[in-house]
Design a protein around this motif. Sequence first.
Motif, PDB file in Angstrom:
ATOM      1  N   SER A 171      -9.402  10.187   7.983  1.00 17.27           N
ATOM      2  CA  SER A 171      -8.832   9.014   7.333  1.00 17.27           C
ATOM      3  C   SER A 171      -9.861   8.249   6.524  1.00 17.27           C
ATOM      4  O   SER A 171      -9.516   7.426   5.697  1.00 17.27           O
ATOM      5  CB  SER A 171      -8.209   8.080   8.385  1.00 17.27           C
ATOM      6  OG  SER A 171      -9.219   7.492   9.177  1.00 17.27           O
ATOM      7  N   PRO A 206      -9.190   8.017  -0.668  1.00 18.56           N
ATOM      8  CA  PRO A 206      -7.728   8.053  -0.714  1.00 18.56           C
ATOM      9  C   PRO A 206      -7.219   8.896  -1.874  1.00 18.56           C
ATOM     10  O   PRO A 206      -7.844   9.002  -2.922  1.00 18.56           O
ATOM     11  CB  PRO A 206      -7.345   6.584  -0.889  1.00 18.56           C
ATOM     12  CG  PRO A 206      -8.549   5.929  -1.479  1.00 18.56           C
ATOM     13  CD  PRO A 206      -9.724   6.659  -0.925  1.00 18.56           C
ATOM     14  N   THR A 254      -4.911   9.691  -5.009  1.00 15.33           N
ATOM     15  CA  THR A 254      -4.377   8.845  -6.075  1.00 15.33           C
ATOM     16  C   THR A 254      -2.863   8.962  -6.120  1.00 15.33           C
ATOM     17  O   THR A 254      -2.282   9.955  -5.654  1.00 15.33           O
ATOM     18  CB  THR A 254      -4.944   9.256  -7.436  1.00 15.33           C
ATOM     19  OG1 THR A 254      -4.508  10.584  -7.738  1.00 15.33           O
ATOM     20  CG2 THR A 254      -6.467   9.184  -7.447  1.00 15.33           C
ATOM     21  N   ASN A 270      -3.845   9.337   3.215  1.00  8.59           N
ATOM     22  CA  ASN A 270      -4.549   8.104   2.850  1.00  8.59           C
ATOM     23  C   ASN A 270      -4.218   7.771   1.394  1.00  8.59           C
ATOM     24  O   ASN A 270      -4.675   8.445   0.470  1.00  8.59           O
ATOM     25  CB  ASN A 270      -6.055   8.274   3.023  1.00  8.59           C
ATOM     26  CG  ASN A 270      -6.812   6.969   2.766  1.00  8.59           C
ATOM     27  OD1 ASN A 270      -6.211   5.951   2.426  1.00  8.59           O
ATOM     28  ND2 ASN A 270      -8.119   7.000   2.938  1.00  8.59           N
ATOM     29  N   LEU A 271      -3.395   6.738   1.196  1.00 13.37           N
ATOM     30  CA  LEU A 271      -2.994   6.286  -0.137  1.00 13.37           C
ATOM     31  C   LEU A 271      -3.340   4.812  -0.324  1.00 13.37           C
ATOM     32  O   LEU A 271      -2.651   4.086  -1.026  1.00 13.37           O
ATOM     33  CB  LEU A 271      -1.492   6.508  -0.334  1.00 13.37           C
ATOM     34  CG  LEU A 271      -1.048   7.960  -0.559  1.00 13.37           C
ATOM     35  CD1 LEU A 271       0.431   8.120  -0.244  1.00 13.37           C
ATOM     36  CD2 LEU A 271      -1.333   8.393  -1.982  1.00 13.37           C
ATOM     37  N   ALA A 272      -4.402   4.390   0.324  1.00 15.93           N
ATOM     38  CA  ALA A 272      -4.790   2.984   0.272  1.00 15.93           C
ATOM     39  C   ALA A 272      -5.015   2.535  -1.164  1.00 15.93           C
ATOM     40  O   ALA A 272      -5.708   3.197  -1.936  1.00 15.93           O
ATOM     41  CB  ALA A 272      -6.055   2.763   1.097  1.00 15.93           C
ATOM     42  N   ALA A 326       0.849   7.088   7.546  1.00 15.85           N
ATOM     43  CA  ALA A 326       0.079   7.051   6.297  1.00 15.85           C
ATOM     44  C   ALA A 326      -0.647   5.717   6.145  1.00 15.85           C
ATOM     45  O   ALA A 326      -0.203   4.692   6.673  1.00 15.85           O
ATOM     46  CB  ALA A 326       0.997   7.278   5.109  1.00 15.85           C
ATOM     47  N   ASN A 327      -1.747   5.750   5.417  1.00 13.90           N
ATOM     48  CA  ASN A 327      -2.491   4.525   5.109  1.00 13.90           C
ATOM     49  C   ASN A 327      -2.119   4.078   3.703  1.00 13.90           C
ATOM     50  O   ASN A 327      -2.528   4.686   2.714  1.00 13.90           O
ATOM     51  CB  ASN A 327      -3.999   4.774   5.213  1.00 13.90           C
ATOM     52  CG  ASN A 327      -4.816   3.523   4.905  1.00 13.90           C
ATOM     53  OD1 ASN A 327      -4.254   2.431   4.755  1.00 13.90           O
ATOM     54  ND2 ASN A 327      -6.116   3.667   4.815  1.00 13.90           N
ATOM     55  N   LEU A 328      -1.313   3.025   3.626  1.00 15.88           N
ATOM     56  CA  LEU A 328      -0.866   2.474   2.350  1.00 15.88           C
ATOM     57  C   LEU A 328      -1.323   1.026   2.202  1.00 15.88           C
ATOM     58  O   LEU A 328      -0.702   0.245   1.488  1.00 15.88           O
ATOM     59  CB  LEU A 328       0.659   2.564   2.251  1.00 15.88           C
ATOM     60  CG  LEU A 328       1.236   3.986   2.091  1.00 15.88           C
ATOM     61  CD1 LEU A 328       2.615   4.077   2.701  1.00 15.88           C
ATOM     62  CD2 LEU A 328       1.299   4.372   0.631  1.00 15.88           C
TER      63      LEU A 328
END
Length: 498
Positions: free
Chosen positions: A109, A113, A115, A134-136, A153-155
Amino acid sequence: MADKEQDLASLVAKIEQLEERQTITTKFLVRFKRQLNQLTDKLENLQRRVEPQQVVEPSLTNSPTPDEGISNTITNFSAEKFKVLRITQLLGLYGDMLLLEAYLAEDNSQEAPMTAQEFWRLYRNGQKDFTGINLAGADFGKNTTNDVNLSQANLSGAKLSGKWRGNNFSRANLSGANLCGVNLCGVNLHFANLKGADLSNADLSSAKLNEANLDDAYLHQAKLQFAELEKATLKKANLSKTDLTFASLREANLSEANLSQASLSETANLSMANLSGANLKAANLRTAKLMRTNLSHANLSQVNLIGTDLEGANLQEANLQQAFYSTTTIFPMGFDATQTGAYLIDPGVSLQNANLAGINLNTLNLSGINLQEANLAGADLRQVNLSGANLQAADLCRVNLSNANLTGADLQGANLSAADLSSANLSGANLQQAKLSAVNLYYTNLNGATLSEADLRGAKLERTNLEKANLKDAKLDGAMLNNANLNGAIMPDGTTQE
Protein backbone atom coordinates in the motif's frame (compact mmCIF):
# COMPACT_ATOMS: atom_id res chain seq x y z
CA MET A 1 -31.66 4.50 36.66
CA ALA A 2 -28.83 2.91 38.70
CA ASP A 3 -28.84 -0.12 36.39
CA LYS A 4 -28.54 2.13 33.31
CA GLU A 5 -25.61 4.01 34.87
CA GLN A 6 -23.96 0.70 35.69
CA ASP A 7 -24.47 -0.53 32.12
CA LEU A 8 -22.99 2.72 30.79
CA ALA A 9 -19.99 2.42 33.11
CA SER A 10 -19.50 -1.18 31.96
CA LEU A 11 -19.64 -0.10 28.31
CA VAL A 12 -17.08 2.66 28.90
CA ALA A 13 -14.79 0.16 30.63
CA LYS A 14 -15.06 -2.25 27.69
CA ILE A 15 -14.24 0.53 25.22
CA GLU A 16 -11.19 1.51 27.28
CA GLN A 17 -10.06 -2.14 27.32
CA LEU A 18 -10.42 -2.37 23.53
CA GLU A 19 -8.45 0.84 23.06
CA GLU A 20 -5.70 -0.49 25.35
CA ARG A 21 -5.57 -3.77 23.40
CA GLN A 22 -5.39 -1.85 20.13
CA THR A 23 -2.43 0.17 21.45
CA ILE A 24 -0.63 -2.99 22.55
CA THR A 25 -1.31 -4.67 19.20
CA THR A 26 0.01 -1.64 17.30
CA LYS A 27 3.22 -1.65 19.32
CA PHE A 28 3.62 -5.39 18.72
CA LEU A 29 3.18 -5.01 14.97
CA VAL A 30 5.77 -2.22 14.86
CA ARG A 31 8.31 -4.47 16.63
CA PHE A 32 7.29 -7.40 14.45
CA LYS A 33 7.80 -5.44 11.23
CA ARG A 34 11.23 -4.34 12.44
CA GLN A 35 12.23 -7.97 13.03
CA LEU A 36 10.89 -8.98 9.63
CA ASN A 37 12.88 -6.26 7.91
CA GLN A 38 16.05 -7.59 9.56
CA LEU A 39 15.36 -11.00 8.03
CA THR A 40 14.95 -9.70 4.48
CA ASP A 41 18.61 -10.10 3.43
CA LYS A 42 18.79 -13.62 4.89
CA LEU A 43 15.62 -14.64 3.07
CA GLU A 44 16.83 -13.33 -0.27
CA ASN A 45 20.13 -15.22 0.09
CA LEU A 46 18.22 -18.36 1.01
CA GLN A 47 15.94 -18.08 -2.01
CA ARG A 48 18.89 -17.66 -4.40
CA ARG A 49 20.28 -20.99 -3.22
CA VAL A 50 17.07 -22.82 -4.06
CA GLU A 51 16.75 -24.40 -7.51
CA PRO A 52 14.01 -22.45 -9.35
CA GLN A 53 12.35 -25.58 -10.72
CA GLN A 54 12.71 -27.74 -7.63
CA VAL A 55 9.35 -29.03 -6.47
CA VAL A 56 8.97 -31.16 -3.39
CA GLU A 57 5.55 -32.44 -2.37
CA PRO A 58 4.97 -31.04 1.12
CA SER A 59 3.91 -33.52 3.75
CA LEU A 60 0.26 -33.26 4.67
CA THR A 61 0.68 -35.08 7.95
CA ASN A 62 4.18 -34.40 9.30
CA SER A 63 5.98 -31.16 10.12
CA PRO A 64 9.53 -30.79 8.72
CA THR A 65 12.32 -31.97 11.02
CA PRO A 66 15.17 -29.66 11.94
CA ASP A 67 17.60 -31.83 9.97
CA GLU A 68 15.52 -31.68 6.83
CA GLY A 69 15.81 -27.90 6.87
CA ILE A 70 13.71 -25.44 5.06
CA SER A 71 14.27 -26.83 1.57
CA ASN A 72 11.96 -29.83 2.15
CA THR A 73 8.88 -27.58 2.21
CA ILE A 74 9.65 -25.67 -0.96
CA THR A 75 6.94 -25.61 -3.57
CA ASN A 76 6.34 -23.62 -6.72
CA PHE A 77 5.04 -20.43 -5.05
CA SER A 78 5.04 -16.89 -6.35
CA ALA A 79 7.76 -14.64 -4.97
CA GLU A 80 5.21 -13.08 -2.64
CA LYS A 81 3.90 -16.40 -1.29
CA PHE A 82 7.45 -17.73 -1.08
CA LYS A 83 8.38 -14.87 1.18
CA VAL A 84 5.35 -15.50 3.40
CA LEU A 85 6.18 -19.21 3.67
CA ARG A 86 9.83 -18.63 4.50
CA ILE A 87 9.05 -16.10 7.24
CA THR A 88 6.41 -18.44 8.63
CA GLN A 89 8.83 -21.35 8.89
CA LEU A 90 11.69 -19.32 10.32
CA LEU A 91 9.53 -17.80 13.03
CA GLY A 92 7.48 -20.92 13.71
CA LEU A 93 4.23 -19.12 12.99
CA TYR A 94 2.51 -21.89 11.01
CA GLY A 95 -1.01 -20.72 11.88
CA ASP A 96 -0.47 -17.01 11.35
CA MET A 97 -0.32 -16.66 7.58
CA LEU A 98 -3.02 -13.97 7.57
CA LEU A 99 -0.98 -11.67 9.79
CA LEU A 100 2.04 -11.99 7.52
CA GLU A 101 -0.02 -11.39 4.39
CA ALA A 102 -1.49 -8.31 6.03
CA TYR A 103 2.07 -7.10 6.63
CA LEU A 104 2.95 -7.59 2.99
CA ALA A 105 -0.28 -5.89 1.89
CA GLU A 106 0.66 -2.92 4.05
CA ASP A 107 4.05 -2.79 2.36
CA ASN A 108 2.35 -2.82 -1.03
CA SER A 109 0.00 0.00 0.00
CA GLN A 110 3.00 2.25 0.37
CA GLU A 111 3.75 1.96 -3.33
CA ALA A 112 3.08 4.93 -5.59
CA PRO A 113 -0.69 5.31 -6.18
CA MET A 114 -2.18 4.36 -9.52
CA THR A 115 -3.27 7.27 -11.67
CA ALA A 116 -6.89 7.77 -12.63
CA GLN A 117 -5.89 7.37 -16.29
CA GLU A 118 -4.43 3.92 -15.62
CA PHE A 119 -7.53 2.96 -13.62
CA TRP A 120 -9.82 3.91 -16.50
CA ARG A 121 -7.60 2.05 -18.99
CA LEU A 122 -7.89 -1.13 -16.94
CA TYR A 123 -11.61 -0.59 -16.45
CA ARG A 124 -12.21 -0.18 -20.18
CA ASN A 125 -10.28 -3.40 -20.74
CA GLY A 126 -12.80 -5.25 -18.58
CA GLN A 127 -11.20 -5.21 -15.14
CA LYS A 128 -13.79 -4.84 -12.38
CA ASP A 129 -11.92 -6.01 -9.28
CA PHE A 130 -9.71 -3.28 -7.77
CA THR A 131 -9.61 -4.65 -4.24
CA GLY A 132 -6.97 -2.89 -2.12
CA ILE A 133 -5.82 -0.60 -4.93
CA ASN A 134 -4.00 2.62 -4.05
CA LEU A 135 -5.75 5.54 -5.79
CA ALA A 136 -4.95 8.22 -3.24
CA GLY A 137 -5.49 11.72 -4.60
CA ALA A 138 -6.75 10.51 -7.98
CA ASP A 139 -9.08 12.79 -9.95
CA PHE A 140 -11.61 10.58 -11.76
CA GLY A 141 -13.14 13.43 -13.73
CA LYS A 142 -16.72 12.96 -14.87
CA ASN A 143 -16.30 9.30 -15.81
CA THR A 144 -18.58 6.83 -14.04
CA THR A 145 -18.60 3.12 -13.27
CA ASN A 146 -20.90 0.38 -12.11
CA ASP A 147 -20.34 -3.02 -10.51
CA VAL A 148 -16.72 -2.20 -9.63
CA ASN A 149 -15.13 -3.70 -6.52
CA LEU A 150 -13.07 -1.06 -4.68
CA SER A 151 -13.22 -2.67 -1.26
CA GLN A 152 -10.21 -1.86 0.94
CA ALA A 153 -9.00 0.61 -1.72
CA ASN A 154 -7.12 3.75 -0.71
CA LEU A 155 -9.02 6.72 -2.15
CA SER A 156 -7.99 9.27 0.42
CA GLY A 157 -8.11 12.77 -1.03
CA ALA A 158 -9.54 11.45 -4.31
CA LYS A 159 -12.14 13.35 -6.35
CA LEU A 160 -15.19 11.49 -7.64
CA SER A 161 -18.09 12.91 -9.59
CA GLY A 162 -20.98 11.60 -11.66
CA LYS A 163 -22.58 8.21 -11.04
CA TRP A 164 -20.89 5.52 -8.95
CA ARG A 165 -24.07 3.81 -7.82
CA GLY A 166 -24.01 0.12 -7.00
CA ASN A 167 -20.22 -0.13 -6.52
CA ASN A 168 -18.45 -1.80 -3.61
CA PHE A 169 -16.44 0.57 -1.40
CA SER A 170 -16.51 -1.59 1.74
CA ARG A 171 -13.56 -0.84 4.04
CA ALA A 172 -12.23 1.67 1.48
CA ASN A 173 -10.25 4.67 2.67
CA LEU A 174 -12.05 7.77 1.38
CA SER A 175 -10.86 10.13 4.08
CA GLY A 176 -10.80 13.71 2.86
CA ALA A 177 -12.19 12.67 -0.53
CA ASN A 178 -14.17 15.14 -2.66
CA LEU A 179 -17.52 13.44 -3.29
CA CYS A 180 -19.60 16.59 -3.69
CA GLY A 181 -22.75 15.86 -5.67
CA VAL A 182 -21.67 12.33 -6.58
CA ASN A 183 -24.31 9.61 -7.08
CA LEU A 184 -23.55 6.84 -4.58
CA CYS A 185 -27.07 5.49 -4.45
CA GLY A 186 -27.10 1.95 -3.05
CA VAL A 187 -23.31 1.65 -2.78
CA ASN A 188 -21.63 -0.60 -0.21
CA LEU A 189 -19.62 1.62 2.15
CA HIS A 190 -19.68 -0.77 5.07
CA PHE A 191 -16.74 0.00 7.41
CA ALA A 192 -15.50 2.67 4.96
CA ASN A 193 -13.37 5.56 6.18
CA LEU A 194 -15.01 8.82 5.07
CA LYS A 195 -13.56 11.00 7.77
CA GLY A 196 -13.52 14.63 6.67
CA ALA A 197 -14.92 13.77 3.22
CA ASP A 198 -17.03 16.30 1.29
CA LEU A 199 -20.36 14.61 0.56
CA SER A 200 -22.44 17.75 0.19
CA ASN A 201 -25.40 17.28 -2.16
CA ALA A 202 -24.34 13.67 -2.73
CA ASP A 203 -26.98 10.99 -3.30
CA LEU A 204 -26.42 8.25 -0.72
CA SER A 205 -29.98 6.99 -0.66
CA SER A 206 -30.18 3.29 0.25
CA ALA A 207 -26.38 3.24 0.73
CA LYS A 208 -24.90 0.76 3.22
CA LEU A 209 -22.83 2.81 5.67
CA ASN A 210 -23.01 0.54 8.70
CA GLU A 211 -20.05 1.14 11.04
CA ALA A 212 -18.52 3.63 8.60
CA ASN A 213 -16.37 6.51 9.84
CA LEU A 214 -17.94 9.85 8.88
CA ASP A 215 -16.41 11.97 11.61
CA ASP A 216 -16.09 15.63 10.53
CA ALA A 217 -17.64 14.77 7.14
CA TYR A 218 -19.51 17.50 5.26
CA LEU A 219 -22.96 16.16 4.30
CA HIS A 220 -24.88 19.40 3.81
CA GLN A 221 -28.09 18.74 1.81
CA ALA A 222 -27.04 15.14 1.08
CA LYS A 223 -29.70 12.54 0.28
CA LEU A 224 -29.63 9.67 2.75
CA GLN A 225 -33.17 8.32 2.48
CA PHE A 226 -33.35 4.65 3.49
CA ALA A 227 -29.58 4.68 4.15
CA GLU A 228 -28.13 2.17 6.64
CA LEU A 229 -25.93 3.95 9.18
CA GLU A 230 -26.17 1.61 12.13
CA LYS A 231 -23.21 1.96 14.52
CA ALA A 232 -21.63 4.51 12.17
CA THR A 233 -19.60 7.32 13.71
CA LEU A 234 -20.51 10.86 12.63
CA LYS A 235 -18.93 12.92 15.38
CA LYS A 236 -18.99 16.64 14.54
CA ALA A 237 -20.26 15.85 11.03
CA ASN A 238 -22.26 18.53 9.20
CA LEU A 239 -25.66 17.07 8.25
CA SER A 240 -27.54 20.35 7.97
CA LYS A 241 -30.60 20.13 5.68
CA THR A 242 -29.79 16.48 4.99
CA ASP A 243 -32.65 14.16 4.06
CA LEU A 244 -32.53 11.13 6.36
CA THR A 245 -36.15 10.02 6.05
CA PHE A 246 -36.55 6.31 6.72
CA ALA A 247 -32.79 6.07 7.45
CA SER A 248 -31.46 3.75 10.16
CA LEU A 249 -28.97 5.36 12.57
CA ARG A 250 -29.41 2.85 15.37
CA GLU A 251 -26.49 3.08 17.84
CA ALA A 252 -24.74 5.66 15.64
CA ASN A 253 -22.44 8.24 17.24
CA LEU A 254 -23.61 11.74 16.26
CA SER A 255 -22.17 13.61 19.19
CA GLU A 256 -21.78 17.34 18.45
CA ALA A 257 -23.02 16.79 14.89
CA ASN A 258 -24.89 19.55 13.05
CA LEU A 259 -28.36 18.30 12.06
CA SER A 260 -30.07 21.67 11.83
CA GLN A 261 -33.11 21.59 9.52
CA ALA A 262 -32.40 17.95 8.69
CA SER A 263 -35.30 15.65 7.85
CA LEU A 264 -35.39 12.60 10.12
CA SER A 265 -39.10 11.94 9.82
CA GLU A 266 -41.11 8.94 8.68
CA THR A 267 -39.85 6.49 11.31
CA ALA A 268 -36.14 7.25 10.91
CA ASN A 269 -34.47 5.04 13.52
CA LEU A 270 -32.13 6.79 15.98
CA SER A 271 -32.70 4.46 18.90
CA MET A 272 -29.70 4.13 21.24
CA ALA A 273 -27.79 6.67 19.14
CA ASN A 274 -25.48 9.23 20.74
CA LEU A 275 -26.64 12.77 19.94
CA SER A 276 -25.12 14.45 22.96
CA GLY A 277 -24.36 18.08 22.21
CA ALA A 278 -25.79 17.78 18.69
CA ASN A 279 -27.48 20.71 16.96
CA LEU A 280 -30.95 19.67 15.77
CA LYS A 281 -32.49 23.12 15.53
CA ALA A 282 -35.62 23.11 13.33
CA ALA A 283 -35.04 19.46 12.36
CA ASN A 284 -38.02 17.30 11.44
CA LEU A 285 -38.22 14.31 13.80
CA ARG A 286 -41.90 13.63 13.24
CA THR A 287 -42.67 9.95 14.00
CA ALA A 288 -38.94 9.21 14.37
CA LYS A 289 -37.69 6.52 16.77
CA LEU A 290 -35.39 7.84 19.50
CA MET A 291 -35.79 5.17 22.17
CA ARG A 292 -32.94 5.28 24.70
CA THR A 293 -31.17 7.91 22.60
CA ASN A 294 -28.65 10.20 24.28
CA LEU A 295 -29.83 13.77 23.65
CA SER A 296 -28.12 15.37 26.63
CA HIS A 297 -27.14 18.98 25.98
CA ALA A 298 -28.60 18.74 22.46
CA ASN A 299 -30.23 21.72 20.76
CA LEU A 300 -33.83 20.66 20.00
CA SER A 301 -35.27 24.14 19.60
CA GLN A 302 -38.05 24.38 17.00
CA VAL A 303 -37.83 20.63 16.39
CA ASN A 304 -40.89 18.72 15.17
CA LEU A 305 -41.55 16.00 17.75
CA ILE A 306 -45.09 15.10 16.73
CA GLY A 307 -45.56 11.37 17.10
CA THR A 308 -41.87 10.91 18.03
CA ASP A 309 -40.96 8.02 20.34
CA LEU A 310 -38.49 9.24 23.00
CA GLU A 311 -39.05 6.45 25.50
CA GLY A 312 -36.03 6.09 27.78
CA ALA A 313 -34.16 8.92 26.01
CA ASN A 314 -31.67 11.10 27.90
CA LEU A 315 -32.89 14.72 27.63
CA GLN A 316 -30.70 16.13 30.38
CA GLU A 317 -29.95 19.82 29.72
CA ALA A 318 -31.50 19.55 26.23
CA ASN A 319 -32.93 22.75 24.74
CA LEU A 320 -36.57 22.28 23.64
CA GLN A 321 -37.54 25.94 23.31
CA GLN A 322 -40.29 26.34 20.68
CA ALA A 323 -40.13 22.65 19.81
CA PHE A 324 -43.59 21.20 19.18
CA TYR A 325 -45.19 17.93 20.14
CA SER A 326 -48.61 16.31 20.35
CA THR A 327 -50.40 13.87 22.60
CA THR A 328 -48.98 11.11 20.36
CA THR A 329 -45.40 12.04 21.35
CA ILE A 330 -43.84 9.59 23.82
CA PHE A 331 -41.50 11.25 26.34
CA PRO A 332 -39.29 9.50 28.93
CA MET A 333 -41.07 8.52 32.12
CA GLY A 334 -41.31 11.50 34.48
CA PHE A 335 -40.39 14.07 31.82
CA ASP A 336 -42.61 17.17 31.88
CA ALA A 337 -42.64 18.76 28.41
CA THR A 338 -44.77 21.67 29.63
CA GLN A 339 -41.77 23.02 31.56
CA THR A 340 -39.43 23.09 28.56
CA GLY A 341 -40.85 25.91 26.45
CA ALA A 342 -42.11 23.45 23.84
CA TYR A 343 -45.55 23.83 22.21
CA LEU A 344 -48.35 21.29 22.47
CA ILE A 345 -50.01 21.06 19.04
CA ASP A 346 -53.53 19.66 19.31
CA PRO A 347 -57.14 20.64 18.50
CA GLY A 348 -58.44 23.56 20.55
CA VAL A 349 -55.12 24.56 22.15
CA SER A 350 -54.03 28.21 22.30
CA LEU A 351 -50.77 29.12 20.56
CA GLN A 352 -51.33 32.83 20.20
CA ASN A 353 -48.16 34.66 19.03
CA ALA A 354 -46.29 31.34 18.75
CA ASN A 355 -43.32 31.10 16.37
CA LEU A 356 -44.03 28.11 14.13
CA ALA A 357 -42.32 29.30 10.95
CA GLY A 358 -41.59 26.45 8.55
CA ILE A 359 -43.48 23.95 10.70
CA ASN A 360 -44.65 20.68 9.15
CA LEU A 361 -48.15 19.87 10.37
CA ASN A 362 -49.60 18.27 7.25
CA THR A 363 -52.64 15.99 7.67
CA LEU A 364 -53.12 16.89 11.37
CA ASN A 365 -56.45 17.68 13.00
CA LEU A 366 -56.14 21.20 14.46
CA SER A 367 -59.78 22.19 14.45
CA GLY A 368 -60.58 25.10 16.75
CA ILE A 369 -56.91 25.88 17.45
CA ASN A 370 -55.99 29.46 18.39
CA LEU A 371 -53.10 30.70 16.22
CA GLN A 372 -53.91 34.37 16.40
CA GLU A 373 -50.89 36.48 15.36
CA ALA A 374 -48.76 33.30 15.18
CA ASN A 375 -45.84 33.07 12.76
CA LEU A 376 -46.46 30.20 10.34
CA ALA A 377 -44.52 31.57 7.37
CA GLY A 378 -43.42 28.83 4.99
CA ALA A 379 -45.23 26.12 6.98
CA ASP A 380 -46.42 22.85 5.45
CA LEU A 381 -50.13 22.65 6.28
CA ARG A 382 -51.32 20.43 3.46
CA GLN A 383 -54.57 18.61 4.20
CA VAL A 384 -54.66 20.05 7.73
CA ASN A 385 -58.03 20.40 9.43
CA LEU A 386 -58.20 24.02 10.60
CA SER A 387 -61.96 24.30 10.62
CA GLY A 388 -63.12 26.96 13.06
CA ALA A 389 -59.51 27.95 13.81
CA ASN A 390 -58.55 31.46 14.89
CA LEU A 391 -55.87 32.72 12.51
CA GLN A 392 -56.48 36.43 12.88
CA ALA A 393 -53.45 38.50 11.81
CA ALA A 394 -51.38 35.31 11.53
CA ASP A 395 -48.36 35.28 9.21
CA LEU A 396 -49.14 32.61 6.62
CA CYS A 397 -46.89 33.98 3.90
CA ARG A 398 -45.79 31.24 1.44
CA VAL A 399 -47.62 28.60 3.49
CA ASN A 400 -48.83 25.43 1.77
CA LEU A 401 -52.52 24.94 2.60
CA SER A 402 -53.47 22.91 -0.45
CA ASN A 403 -56.45 20.63 0.21
CA ALA A 404 -56.74 22.03 3.75
CA ASN A 405 -60.04 22.35 5.58
CA LEU A 406 -60.55 25.97 6.68
CA THR A 407 -64.33 26.06 6.80
CA GLY A 408 -65.49 28.79 9.14
CA ALA A 409 -61.91 29.77 10.00
CA ASP A 410 -61.18 33.36 11.05
CA LEU A 411 -58.37 34.73 8.86
CA GLN A 412 -59.16 38.41 9.26
CA GLY A 413 -56.04 40.49 8.56
CA ALA A 414 -53.93 37.39 7.99
CA ASN A 415 -50.98 37.52 5.60
CA LEU A 416 -51.46 34.81 2.96
CA SER A 417 -49.40 36.39 0.19
CA ALA A 418 -47.87 33.84 -2.20
CA ALA A 419 -49.57 31.03 -0.25
CA ASP A 420 -50.87 27.86 -1.92
CA LEU A 421 -54.57 27.38 -1.13
CA SER A 422 -55.37 25.29 -4.20
CA SER A 423 -58.33 22.95 -3.69
CA ALA A 424 -58.67 24.13 -0.07
CA ASN A 425 -62.11 24.51 1.52
CA LEU A 426 -62.67 28.03 2.87
CA SER A 427 -66.42 28.09 2.71
CA GLY A 428 -67.79 30.57 5.24
CA ALA A 429 -64.27 31.68 6.21
CA ASN A 430 -63.56 35.28 7.25
CA LEU A 431 -60.79 36.77 5.08
CA GLN A 432 -61.65 40.43 5.60
CA GLN A 433 -58.63 42.69 4.99
CA ALA A 434 -56.48 39.61 4.42
CA LYS A 435 -53.37 39.89 2.25
CA LEU A 436 -53.84 37.47 -0.64
CA SER A 437 -51.60 38.94 -3.31
CA ALA A 438 -50.18 36.34 -5.72
CA VAL A 439 -52.03 33.61 -3.78
CA ASN A 440 -52.95 30.35 -5.52
CA LEU A 441 -56.73 29.81 -5.16
CA TYR A 442 -57.08 27.43 -8.07
CA TYR A 443 -60.17 25.21 -7.55
CA THR A 444 -60.54 26.65 -4.01
CA ASN A 445 -63.97 26.69 -2.39
CA LEU A 446 -64.76 30.20 -1.09
CA ASN A 447 -68.51 29.78 -1.07
CA GLY A 448 -69.98 32.44 1.22
CA ALA A 449 -66.56 33.59 2.39
CA THR A 450 -65.94 37.18 3.45
CA LEU A 451 -63.23 38.83 1.33
CA SER A 452 -64.18 42.47 1.78
CA GLU A 453 -61.18 44.84 1.61
CA ALA A 454 -58.93 41.87 0.92
CA ASP A 455 -55.84 42.33 -1.27
CA LEU A 456 -56.20 39.85 -4.14
CA ARG A 457 -53.91 41.57 -6.61
CA GLY A 458 -52.30 39.02 -8.94
CA ALA A 459 -54.20 36.17 -7.29
CA LYS A 460 -54.93 32.99 -9.23
CA LEU A 461 -58.69 32.54 -9.06
CA GLU A 462 -59.24 30.23 -12.04
CA ARG A 463 -62.11 27.82 -11.46
CA THR A 464 -62.45 29.17 -7.92
CA ASN A 465 -65.86 28.90 -6.29
CA LEU A 466 -66.75 32.43 -5.14
CA GLU A 467 -70.47 31.87 -5.07
CA LYS A 468 -72.13 34.34 -2.64
CA ALA A 469 -68.70 35.52 -1.50
CA ASN A 470 -68.34 39.12 -0.30
CA LEU A 471 -65.68 40.93 -2.37
CA LYS A 472 -66.75 44.49 -1.52
CA ASP A 473 -63.81 46.91 -1.78
CA ALA A 474 -61.45 44.00 -2.52
CA LYS A 475 -58.42 44.70 -4.73
CA LEU A 476 -58.49 42.45 -7.79
CA ASP A 477 -55.94 44.18 -10.04
CA GLY A 478 -54.22 41.55 -12.20
CA ALA A 479 -56.24 38.72 -10.63
CA MET A 480 -57.03 35.79 -12.94
CA LEU A 481 -60.73 34.93 -12.72
CA ASN A 482 -61.06 32.58 -15.69
CA ASN A 483 -63.99 30.18 -15.22
CA ALA A 484 -64.48 31.36 -11.62
CA ASN A 485 -67.96 30.91 -10.15
CA LEU A 486 -69.19 34.38 -9.10
CA ASN A 487 -72.90 33.63 -8.88
CA GLY A 488 -74.44 35.82 -6.18
CA ALA A 489 -71.04 37.28 -5.24
CA ILE A 490 -70.84 40.89 -4.03
CA MET A 491 -68.31 42.54 -6.31
CA PRO A 492 -65.79 45.24 -5.29
CA ASP A 493 -68.12 48.03 -6.44
CA GLY A 494 -70.89 46.69 -4.19
CA THR A 495 -72.98 45.18 -7.00
CA THR A 496 -74.19 41.61 -6.84
CA GLN A 497 -73.11 39.34 -9.65
CA GLU A 498 -76.06 37.69 -11.39
